[in-house]
Design a protein around this motif. Structure first.
Motif, PDB file in Angstrom:
ATOM      1  N   LEU A   1     -99.966  17.245  22.409  1.00  0.00           N
ATOM      2  CA  LEU A   1     -98.800  16.596  22.645  1.00  0.00           C
ATOM      3  C   LEU A   1     -97.767  16.800  21.336  1.00  0.00           C
ATOM      4  N   LEU A   2     -96.802  17.814  21.932  1.00  0.00           N
ATOM      5  CA  LEU A   2     -96.059  18.343  21.093  1.00  0.00           C
ATOM      6  C   LEU A   2     -96.668  19.263  20.173  1.00  0.00           C
ATOM      7  N   ASN A   3     -95.852  20.329  19.486  1.00  0.00           N
ATOM      8  CA  ASN A   3     -96.470  21.414  18.583  1.00  0.00           C
ATOM      9  C   ASN A   3     -95.711  21.592  17.315  1.00  0.00           C
ATOM     10  N   ASP A   4     -96.549  21.957  16.188  1.00  0.00           N
ATOM     11  CA  ASP A   4     -95.595  22.235  14.978  1.00  0.00           C
ATOM     12  C   ASP A   4     -95.763  23.935  14.903  1.00  0.00           C
ATOM     13  N   ALA A   5     -94.836  24.517  14.408  1.00  0.00           N
ATOM     14  CA  ALA A   5     -95.008  25.805  14.086  1.00  0.00           C
ATOM     15  C   ALA A   5     -94.342  25.927  12.635  1.00  0.00           C
ATOM     16  N   TYR A   6     -95.059  26.875  11.795  1.00  0.00           N
ATOM     17  CA  TYR A   6     -94.487  27.037  10.479  1.00  0.00           C
ATOM     18  C   TYR A   6     -93.852  28.262  10.184  1.00  0.00           C
ATOM     19  N   GLY A   7     -92.731  28.169   9.398  1.00  0.00           N
ATOM     20  CA  GLY A   7     -92.095  29.569   8.851  1.00  0.00           C
ATOM     21  C   GLY A   7     -91.109  29.136   7.856  1.00  0.00           C
ATOM     22  N   LEU A   8     -90.422  29.936   7.911  1.00  0.00           N
ATOM     23  CA  LEU A   8     -89.290  29.984   6.667  1.00  0.00           C
ATOM     24  C   LEU A   8     -87.959  29.386   6.978  1.00  0.00           C
TER      25      LEU A   8
ATOM     26  N   SER B   1    -100.079  23.904  14.423  1.00  0.00           N
ATOM     27  CA  SER B   1    -100.763  22.609  14.870  1.00  0.00           C
ATOM     28  C   SER B   1    -100.110  21.828  15.544  1.00  0.00           C
ATOM     29  N   GLY B   2    -100.228  20.371  15.566  1.00  0.00           N
ATOM     30  CA  GLY B   2     -99.534  19.362  16.215  1.00  0.00           C
ATOM     31  C   GLY B   2    -100.226  18.161  16.556  1.00  0.00           C
ATOM     32  N   THR B   3     -99.692  17.275  17.242  1.00  0.00           N
ATOM     33  CA  THR B   3    -100.371  16.030  17.611  1.00  0.00           C
ATOM     34  C   THR B   3    -101.110  16.152  18.637  1.00  0.00           C
ATOM     35  N   ILE B   4    -102.113  15.126  18.861  1.00  0.00           N
ATOM     36  CA  ILE B   4    -103.172  15.323  19.914  1.00  0.00           C
ATOM     37  C   ILE B   4    -103.237  14.076  20.544  1.00  0.00           C
ATOM     38  N   MET B   5    -103.762  13.984  21.872  1.00  0.00           N
ATOM     39  CA  MET B   5    -103.742  12.547  22.698  1.00  0.00           C
ATOM     40  C   MET B   5    -105.116  12.843  23.136  1.00  0.00           C
ATOM     41  N   GLY B   6    -105.806  11.495  22.944  1.00  0.00           N
ATOM     42  CA  GLY B   6    -107.174  11.358  23.915  1.00  0.00           C
ATOM     43  C   GLY B   6    -107.461   9.890  24.318  1.00  0.00           C
ATOM     44  N   ILE B   7    -108.443   9.658  25.153  1.00  0.00           N
ATOM     45  CA  ILE B   7    -108.937   8.498  25.561  1.00  0.00           C
ATOM     46  C   ILE B   7    -110.069   7.954  24.914  1.00  0.00           C
ATOM     47  N   ALA B   8    -110.099   6.789  24.426  1.00  0.00           N
ATOM     48  CA  ALA B   8    -111.288   6.270  23.867  1.00  0.00           C
ATOM     49  C   ALA B   8    -112.518   6.025  24.766  1.00  0.00           C
ATOM     50  N   SER B   9    -113.461   6.783  24.327  1.00  0.00           N
ATOM     51  CA  SER B   9    -114.791   6.859  25.011  1.00  0.00           C
ATOM     52  C   SER B   9    -115.274   5.448  25.390  1.00  0.00           C
ATOM     53  N   GLY B  10    -114.929   4.374  24.594  1.00  0.00           N
ATOM     54  CA  GLY B  10    -115.352   2.932  25.066  1.00  0.00           C
ATOM     55  C   GLY B  10    -114.542   2.228  26.032  1.00  0.00           C
ATOM     56  N   SER B  11    -113.228   2.577  26.240  1.00  0.00           N
ATOM     57  CA  SER B  11    -112.397   2.087  27.015  1.00  0.00           C
ATOM     58  C   SER B  11    -112.836   2.013  28.593  1.00  0.00           C
ATOM     59  N   LYS B  12    -112.712   0.972  29.081  1.00  0.00           N
ATOM     60  CA  LYS B  12    -113.013   0.752  30.607  1.00  0.00           C
ATOM     61  C   LYS B  12    -112.132   1.009  31.437  1.00  0.00           C
ATOM     62  N   LYS B  13    -111.017   1.602  31.072  1.00  0.00           N
ATOM     63  CA  LYS B  13    -109.853   2.049  31.783  1.00  0.00           C
ATOM     64  C   LYS B  13    -109.423   3.431  31.739  1.00  0.00           C
ATOM     65  N   GLN B  14    -110.627   4.263  31.762  1.00  0.00           N
ATOM     66  CA  GLN B  14    -110.267   5.528  31.575  1.00  0.00           C
ATOM     67  C   GLN B  14    -109.359   6.125  32.713  1.00  0.00           C
ATOM     68  N   ASN B  15    -109.831   6.087  33.769  1.00  0.00           N
ATOM     69  CA  ASN B  15    -108.912   6.601  34.831  1.00  0.00           C
ATOM     70  C   ASN B  15    -107.456   6.350  34.807  1.00  0.00           C
ATOM     71  N   ALA B  16    -107.034   5.071  34.793  1.00  0.00           N
ATOM     72  CA  ALA B  16    -105.656   4.727  34.637  1.00  0.00           C
ATOM     73  C   ALA B  16    -105.315   5.229  33.066  1.00  0.00           C
TER      74      ALA B  16
ATOM     75  N   LYS C   1    -102.188  12.362  31.188  1.00  0.00           N
ATOM     76  CA  LYS C   1    -101.769  13.419  32.120  1.00  0.00           C
ATOM     77  C   LYS C   1    -100.186  13.516  32.056  1.00  0.00           C
ATOM     78  N   TYR C   2     -99.569  12.462  32.164  1.00  0.00           N
ATOM     79  CA  TYR C   2     -98.211  12.348  32.095  1.00  0.00           C
ATOM     80  C   TYR C   2     -97.500  12.827  30.649  1.00  0.00           C
ATOM     81  N   MET C   3     -97.962  12.342  29.540  1.00  0.00           N
ATOM     82  CA  MET C   3     -97.315  12.750  28.337  1.00  0.00           C
ATOM     83  C   MET C   3     -97.451  14.040  28.048  1.00  0.00           C
ATOM     84  N   THR C   4     -98.744  14.576  28.436  1.00  0.00           N
ATOM     85  CA  THR C   4     -99.126  15.980  27.963  1.00  0.00           C
ATOM     86  C   THR C   4     -98.698  17.258  28.941  1.00  0.00           C
ATOM     87  N   THR C   5     -98.686  16.911  30.229  1.00  0.00           N
ATOM     88  CA  THR C   5     -98.587  17.952  31.188  1.00  0.00           C
ATOM     89  C   THR C   5     -97.149  17.933  31.916  1.00  0.00           C
TER      90      THR C   5
END
Length: 444
Positions: A153-160, A324-339, A345-349
């Motif tokens: 979810l977005l990306n960081d690049a390092y330079g000068l 590097s960057g920010t990451i996004m995931g779904i909690a494995s204990g969530s009962k709303k995984q499809n939603a 999907k929307y925020m990352t793709t």
């Protein structure tokens, strides 16, 4: 980009996730059974806290809810990995369904412990070929052993980032491309004032904000682990080469003690008192957000950006950098995984969503389509970091079962080398590699 990720120490995240590893059941995303078309409310936790950032999140969520009127999203910001860990352990209706973390170093533990659901089944069902959507390096730091438990979810690049006025005054016509030239430029830009500095070419010590061992090492294109998963620190000359080059630069700019004494006068990294803003340093190793922050701070000099220099024997690879960057995931204990997947999907793709978010918080987009979008706001300073993100030799630190512990172990060695506490770098790397192998074996 003034965000709290830098303020959440990797050590804290590692400690928090070591507890999390014992609290998760390792549920798979393929077990999701909820109906994403039904009315549902998702709990989304993220780490952003600055007003401009939280506003950008809210705007993205509003667009998502408009496209998915049956899904409401309850957003909680300013969440550290420690707080996320506690909530996931506790579970229940108030726990997050979707999480965004700044700690890419912890992906190995997120995946290995089962804290987050594997997103591969969701990607497959949606017909998304991740290799065609995301740059390879970003996929490298968002999965572990084939488990794609997070997405970029977005990306960081390092330079000068550098002071063009200071360059002009010193007769320097372009940013340095090789390490030897970098040392010359840093020395030429340094003006001493007795036991201190009127202007320092660059702060080379590892405590100098974004000047970390792994970001410098990236310019040597290191391989942290061999084909068998064992530490490669002692075998790959990249590590000894970087440590030696950095120590030499420290010596040539006045020595560790003098530099650290000057560094103690620096202001906060995220304020107008940053040493680059104030002209205390002429060059700064930093991310894509620094130029815009410096302008917002009202600097009076012209700002330039460039990739970090590369070792002289890798001059042909100039343009690469650490990603590097920010990451996004779904909690494995969530009962709303499809939603939850619909939100992830929307925020990352979704190209429009990714570009809008990148524009709002001055980050590098995390999809190939967004990188090339005509809607992306690109200044000359920002373009440098887009090019670094696209460079085929840009690299990152790989995910491991112990999260970022191996990076902390390498960092500790680097601190000791620059201070002069470890004279035999080869022996230090060998010992450090053994410790890394021990730690990873325990984490599996």
């Amino acid at each position: 980009m003034p965000r709290t990720r830098r303020l959440t120490a990797l050590a804290t995240a590692v400690a928090a996730l070591s507890v999390l590893a014992t609290a998760c059941t390792g549920q798979s995303g393929s077990a999701a059974a909820d109906d994403p078309d039904k009315e549902v409310t998702l709990n989304f936790w993220h780490g952003w806290s600055a007003p401009s950032e939280t506003k950008a999140i809210e705007e993205n969520i509003a667009r998502f809810e408009k496209a998915h009127p049956n899904i409401k999203v309850k957003v909680t910001g300013n969440m550290t990995d420690d707080k996320i860990n506690q909530a996931l352990r506790a579970g229940g209706d108030k726990a997050p369904d979707v999480v965004s973390s700044f700690t890419t170093d912890s992906v190995g533990k997120f995946c290995n412990s089962g804290a987050f659901a594997d997103l591969n089944p969701f990607l497959k069902k949606a017909g998304i070929d991740k290799a065609k959507v995301f740059p390879k390096t970003l996929l490298d730091y968002t999965q572990f052993n084939g488990n794609q438990c997070t997405l970029p979810l977005l990306n960081d690049a390092y330079g000068l980032v550098y002071n063009k006025d200071a360059f002009k005054a010193a007769g320097i016509t372009e940013p340095p491309k090789t390490w030897s030239r970098f040392v010359e430029v840093a020395q030429k830009l340094t003006k001493t004032d007795g036991d201190s500095y009127e202007q320092l070419g660059i702060m080379p010590t590892y405590h100098g904000y974004e000047t970390t061992p792994v970001r410098l090492a990236a310019q040597w294109s290191p391989r942290y682990f061999d084909a068998d998963g064992k530490s490669n620190l002692a075998k790959d000359p990249a590590f000894a080469g970087m440590l030696t080059a950095q120590k030499d630069l420290v010596a040539k700019l006045g020595g560790y003690e003098k530099l650290e004494k000057f560094r103690s006068t620096f202001g906060d990294e995220w304020s107008a008192e940053h040493p680059f803003h104030k002209g205390q340093v002429a060059m700064q190793i930093d991310g894509e957000w620094r130029a815009s922050m410096a302008k917002e701070a009202g600097v009076t000099f012209e700002i330039g950006t460039a990739p970090l220099p590369v070792p002289d024997d890798q001059a042909g690879d100039y343009g690469k950098g650490y990603l590097s960057g920010t990451i996004m995931g779904i909690a494995s204990g969530s009962k709303k995984q499809n939603a939850s997947w619909e939100l992830v999907k929307y925020m990352t793709t979704d190209t429009e969503a990714v570009v809008a978010f990148a524009n709002a918080i001055h980050n590098v987009p995390s999809t190939l389509a967004a990188l090339d979008s005509p809607d992306l706001q690109v200044t000359p300073e920002f373009k440098t970091f887009l090019d670094i993100a696209r460079h085929p030799k840009s690299n990152t630190t790989p995910a491991q079962a112990d999260g970022g512990t191996y990076q902390l172990t390498f960092q500790d060695l680097a601190y000791a080398v620059e201070k002069g506490d470890v004279a035999d770098i080869a022996a230090g790397l060998a010992k450090t590699g053994q410790q890394i192998d021990t730690d990873i074996a325990k984490a599996k």
